[in-house]
Design an enzyme around this catalytic site. Structure first.
Site, short mmCIF file in Angstrom:
data_model
loop_
_atom_site.label_atom_id
_atom_site.label_comp_id
_atom_site.label_asym_id
_atom_site.label_seq_id
_atom_site.Cartn_x
_atom_site.Cartn_y
_atom_site.Cartn_z
N GLY A 1 0.81 -1.22 0.00
CA GLY A 1 0.00 0.00 0.00
C GLY A 1 0.84 1.26 0.00
O GLY A 1 0.54 2.24 -0.70
N CYS A 2 1.91 1.25 0.76
CA CYS A 2 2.78 2.44 0.85
C CYS A 2 3.51 2.69 -0.46
O CYS A 2 3.72 3.83 -0.86
CB CYS A 2 3.76 2.28 2.01
SG CYS A 2 2.92 2.17 3.61
N THR A 3 3.87 1.61 -1.14
CA THR A 3 4.53 1.75 -2.44
C THR A 3 3.55 2.29 -3.48
O THR A 3 3.90 3.20 -4.25
CB THR A 3 5.13 0.40 -2.90
OG1 THR A 3 6.09 -0.02 -1.92
CG2 THR A 3 5.79 0.51 -4.25
#
Length: 156
Positions: free
Chosen positions: A45-47
Site C-alpha cells: 500500500g505504501c509503495t
C-alpha cells in the site's frame, strides 16, 4: 491529544531526510505542502501511494505543492525506497514517532487480534502560512494523487 482539523496551525517539526539533511516546518513556509504519513517503506500500500504521488508530482508542483512523506523508517530505508521506486520527493525519518504523535497519526492498531502502535495513513495539505488546509484520512493509495487533485478542483 486533540485531533487536528482544517484551519489549525500545522505542528512544528524538524526531521532528517533520506539524504541526511534536516527539514523543518519553517523550511516549508511560503510553499504549499502535501505532508503524507504512511506506515512503512516498501510495503504494497505504501509503495502504491508513493508511486501515485511520484507520477502526479509535476501536476501538483504546477499547483504550487511540494510533497513530503513521513514514516518511522530510517534515513537509509527511505534512501533505498526512493532509489528502488524512483521517488522524486522528500521522505522524513520519524524514528522516534514525534511527528506522528504531534499530527495525531500514531495510533493503536489491530491485526489478527494483536494490538500494536502504528501510523494511521493520513495526508495533510498545508498552506503557505503553515496552516492545515485539508486532511485526508481515507487515503486511496493507488489513486492518491488523483484523490488530491479532485479535492483541489472542488474548491478552485
Amino acid at each position: 491529544m486533540t485531533k487536528l482539523k482544517a484551519g489549525d496551525p500545522a505542528p512544528d517539526f524538524t526531521a532528517a531526510t533520506q539524504d541526511g539533511q534536516t527539514l523543518s516546518l519553517a523550511d516549508l513556509k511560503g510553499t504549499r505542502t502535501i505532508l503524507y504519513f504512511y506506515p512503512k517503506d516498501n510495503t504494497s500500500g505504501c509503495t502504491l501511494e508513493a508511486k501515485s504521488l511520484r507520477d502526479g508530482k509535476a501536476e501538483l508542483a504546477r499547483r504550487g505543492y511540494r510533497i513530503v512523506g513521513v514514516s518511522p523508517d530510517s534515513e537509509r530505508s527511505h534512501r533505498n525506497f526512493c532509489d528502488k521506486h524512483e521517488l522524486n520527493f522528500t521522505l522524513l525519518a520519524d524514528t522516534d514517532h514525534a511527528m506522528c504523535e504531534a499530527y495525531g497519526v500514531w495510533v493503536e492498531k489491530s491485526m489478527y487480534g494483536r494490538k500494536y502502535m502504528g501510523v494511521a495513513r493520513t495526508t495533510f495539505l498545508i498552506d503557505e502560512q503553515g496552516r492545515i488546509d485539508r486532511i485526508f484520512e481515507k487515503v486511496d493509495t493507488k489513486n492518491h494523487y488523483t484523490q488530491i487533485i479532485n479535492e483541489l478542483d472542488k474548491n478552485e
